[in-house]
Scaffold this motif. Structure first.
Motif, PDB file in Angstrom:
ATOM      1  N   ALA A 295       3.873  -5.789 -13.989  1.00  8.19           N
ATOM      2  CA  ALA A 295       2.687  -5.216 -13.359  1.00  8.19           C
ATOM      3  C   ALA A 295       2.397  -5.892 -12.020  1.00  8.19           C
ATOM      4  O   ALA A 295       1.981  -5.251 -11.048  1.00  8.19           O
ATOM      5  CB  ALA A 295       1.495  -5.354 -14.301  1.00  8.19           C
ATOM      6  N   LEU A 296       2.674  -7.172 -11.978  1.00 10.02           N
ATOM      7  CA  LEU A 296       2.412  -7.906 -10.737  1.00 10.02           C
ATOM      8  C   LEU A 296       3.351  -7.441  -9.623  1.00 10.02           C
ATOM      9  O   LEU A 296       2.938  -7.246  -8.474  1.00 10.02           O
ATOM     10  CB  LEU A 296       2.576  -9.414 -10.993  1.00 10.02           C
ATOM     11  CG  LEU A 296       2.397 -10.304  -9.756  1.00 10.02           C
ATOM     12  CD1 LEU A 296       0.981 -10.170  -9.201  1.00 10.02           C
ATOM     13  CD2 LEU A 296       2.683 -11.768 -10.091  1.00 10.02           C
ATOM     14  N   GLU A 297       4.594  -7.262  -9.984  1.00 13.29           N
ATOM     15  CA  GLU A 297       5.564  -6.782  -8.994  1.00 13.29           C
ATOM     16  C   GLU A 297       5.165  -5.398  -8.483  1.00 13.29           C
ATOM     17  O   GLU A 297       5.227  -5.121  -7.281  1.00 13.29           O
ATOM     18  CB  GLU A 297       6.972  -6.739  -9.605  1.00 13.29           C
ATOM     19  CG  GLU A 297       7.594  -8.104  -9.806  1.00 13.29           C
ATOM     20  CD  GLU A 297       8.947  -8.010 -10.496  1.00 13.29           C
ATOM     21  OE1 GLU A 297       9.884  -8.691 -10.056  1.00 13.29           O
ATOM     22  OE2 GLU A 297       9.066  -7.259 -11.481  1.00 13.29           O
ATOM     23  N   ASP A 298       4.765  -4.550  -9.395  1.00 18.56           N
ATOM     24  CA  ASP A 298       4.307  -3.221  -9.004  1.00 18.56           C
ATOM     25  C   ASP A 298       3.153  -3.314  -8.014  1.00 18.56           C
ATOM     26  O   ASP A 298       3.113  -2.615  -6.999  1.00 18.56           O
ATOM     27  CB  ASP A 298       3.860  -2.427 -10.233  1.00 18.56           C
ATOM     28  CG  ASP A 298       5.042  -1.886 -11.033  1.00 18.56           C
ATOM     29  OD1 ASP A 298       6.184  -1.948 -10.527  1.00 18.56           O
ATOM     30  OD2 ASP A 298       4.828  -1.428 -12.161  1.00 18.56           O
ATOM     31  N   LYS A 299       2.244  -4.182  -8.342  1.00 12.69           N
ATOM     32  CA  LYS A 299       1.049  -4.338  -7.508  1.00 12.69           C
ATOM     33  C   LYS A 299       1.433  -4.814  -6.106  1.00 12.69           C
ATOM     34  O   LYS A 299       0.934  -4.299  -5.095  1.00 12.69           O
ATOM     35  CB  LYS A 299       0.098  -5.353  -8.176  1.00 12.69           C
ATOM     36  CG  LYS A 299      -1.332  -5.253  -7.679  1.00 12.69           C
ATOM     37  CD  LYS A 299      -2.213  -6.214  -8.478  1.00 12.69           C
ATOM     38  CE  LYS A 299      -3.613  -6.302  -7.878  1.00 12.69           C
ATOM     39  NZ  LYS A 299      -4.447  -7.293  -8.591  1.00 12.69           N
TER      40      LYS A 299
ATOM     41  N   ILE B 156       3.129  -1.897  -4.250  1.00 13.29           N
ATOM     42  CA  ILE B 156       2.164  -0.867  -3.865  1.00 13.29           C
ATOM     43  C   ILE B 156       1.311  -1.338  -2.689  1.00 13.29           C
ATOM     44  O   ILE B 156       1.131  -0.616  -1.705  1.00 13.29           O
ATOM     45  CB  ILE B 156       1.269  -0.484  -5.058  1.00 13.29           C
ATOM     46  CG1 ILE B 156       2.076   0.273  -6.108  1.00 13.29           C
ATOM     47  CG2 ILE B 156       0.097   0.367  -4.606  1.00 13.29           C
ATOM     48  CD1 ILE B 156       1.354   0.462  -7.432  1.00 13.29           C
ATOM     49  N   SER B 157       0.824  -2.527  -2.807  1.00 13.27           N
ATOM     50  CA  SER B 157      -0.070  -2.980  -1.741  1.00 13.27           C
ATOM     51  C   SER B 157       0.687  -3.154  -0.428  1.00 13.27           C
ATOM     52  O   SER B 157       0.152  -2.876   0.646  1.00 13.27           O
ATOM     53  CB  SER B 157      -0.796  -4.258  -2.146  1.00 13.27           C
ATOM     54  OG  SER B 157       0.128  -5.216  -2.557  1.00 13.27           O
TER      55      SER B 157
ATOM     56  N   LEU C 240       6.232   4.599  -8.698  1.00  9.70           N
ATOM     57  CA  LEU C 240       4.946   4.151  -8.173  1.00  9.70           C
ATOM     58  C   LEU C 240       4.297   5.117  -7.189  1.00  9.70           C
ATOM     59  O   LEU C 240       3.095   5.045  -6.968  1.00  9.70           O
ATOM     60  CB  LEU C 240       5.111   2.774  -7.505  1.00  9.70           C
ATOM     61  CG  LEU C 240       5.588   1.656  -8.433  1.00  9.70           C
ATOM     62  CD1 LEU C 240       5.809   0.375  -7.652  1.00  9.70           C
ATOM     63  CD2 LEU C 240       4.576   1.420  -9.557  1.00  9.70           C
TER      64      LEU C 240
ATOM     65  N   LYS D 283       1.262   0.350   0.939  1.00 14.04           N
ATOM     66  CA  LYS D 283      -0.009   0.883   1.435  1.00 14.04           C
ATOM     67  C   LYS D 283      -0.337   0.316   2.816  1.00 14.04           C
ATOM     68  O   LYS D 283      -0.855   1.007   3.679  1.00 14.04           O
ATOM     69  CB  LYS D 283      -1.146   0.546   0.455  1.00 14.04           C
ATOM     70  CG  LYS D 283      -1.314   1.594  -0.639  1.00 14.04           C
ATOM     71  CD  LYS D 283      -2.517   1.255  -1.496  1.00 14.04           C
ATOM     72  CE  LYS D 283      -2.685   2.248  -2.639  1.00 14.04           C
ATOM     73  NZ  LYS D 283      -3.737   1.823  -3.575  1.00 14.04           N
TER      74      LYS D 283
END
Length: 268
Positions: free
Chosen positions: A19-23, A26-27, A61, A30
DNA sequence: AAAACCTCCAACCGCCCACTC
DNA sequence: GGAGTGGGCGGTTGGAGGTTT
């Protein structure tokens, strides 16, 4: 010329994303947008290969991804497009908003491909109307069928490897005589074959004269948005092809001629 | 309950093409 | 024109979860 690996694999994470990697991914996207995948992991603070980041973003994602069951309509479209394009998943995915090539590929391999094989084995038996179905396409489908009946109803996949063109639109060549033609791995057919839903209409007793013919419009379609897609097909292909003798004017509306795409049982 | 088997799908891999220098 | 890079593609794999025995 070999190609250097996209990144050093030492010290990189592999396997499922956290989940951290995804975050982080994504950020970063973005903030800075997509692209420069090779440098992205470093900048985003990820211990991942750039390719892996790209894949994760594109297949999972991205905010516009539609997840969940593939609807019946989508399934029909996949089948039709697969019959038209073969295993060109990205192209097929491009016609299914929110679906990724990976998802469609998986869906085909796990569901539709099996169904296709089952269908094919049924078709081994003497063909009846209800079994004259397509869904015939996995890579082996380019092999000419030993059954003349089968060849009449089976869509041949042109080839499995996508080829990109950057700026040229291949124009149809004058169709040759009526027999099947093999151009390297290309098998042409006499069957009418077309898509419903106004997506496109390829041919009705129409022959293609060269491999280029098959690739016609693919590059443009890859670049095209939804509106352009129909426009390209209709204006560039249908228009040109209708100029040739042998393409009936009502080809696009002749539902009987489409029945083989869904199985004749699906049609009144 | 648990072992064996099956299914699904996210992720990886190698190859290819377009583009740049 | 050739080398290198970036990005994209399709094929395949491995593991998680579900089902069957």
């Amino acid at each position: 010329m070999g190609r250097s690996p996209c990144c050093s694999k030492e010290g990189l994470n592999k396997g499922a994303w956290t989940a951290l990697e995804d975050k982080l991914l994504i950020s970063y996207i973005k903030a800075y947008g997509e692209g420069k995948w090779r440098n992205l992991p470093k900048r985003a603070g990820l211990k991942r290969c750039g390719k892996s980041c790209r894949l994760r973003w594109l297949n999972y994602l991205r905010p516009d991804i539609k997840r969940g069951n593939i609807s019946h309509d989508e399934e029909e479209l996949i089948i039709r497009l697969h019959n038209l394009l073969g295993n060109r998943w990205s192209l097929i995915a491009g016609r299914l908003p929110g679906r990724t090539d990976n998802e469609i590929k998986n869906y085909w391999n796990t569901t539709l491909g099996k169904r296709a094989k089952a269908q094919a084995s049924i078709n081994e038996a003497p063909p009846s109307k209800s079994t004259q179905n397509i869904l015939s396409t996995e890579s082996g489908a380019t092999e000419p069928s030993s059954s003349s009946q089968a060849t009449k109803t089976k869509i041949e996949v042109i080839r499995t490897r996508a080829t990109r063109y950057s700026s040229q639109v291949m124009v149809p060549l004058q169709p040759p005589a009526t027999q099947d033609i093999d151009v390297t791995n290309l098998t042409l057919r006499q069957d009418p074959f077309e898509l419903r839903d106004d997506q496109c209409c390829l041919t009705n007793d129409q022959e293609m004269g060269d491999a280029e013919m098959v690739d016609f419009g693919i590059s443009e379609l890859m670049k095209a948005n939804d509106e352009e897609f129909e426009e390209l097909f209709h204006e560039a292909m249908l228009k040109d092809w209708t100029a040739n003798p042998g393409l009936s004017n009502n080809a696009a509306t002749d539902l009987d001629s489409l029945a083989f795409l869904l199985g004749s049982d699906d049609w009144p």
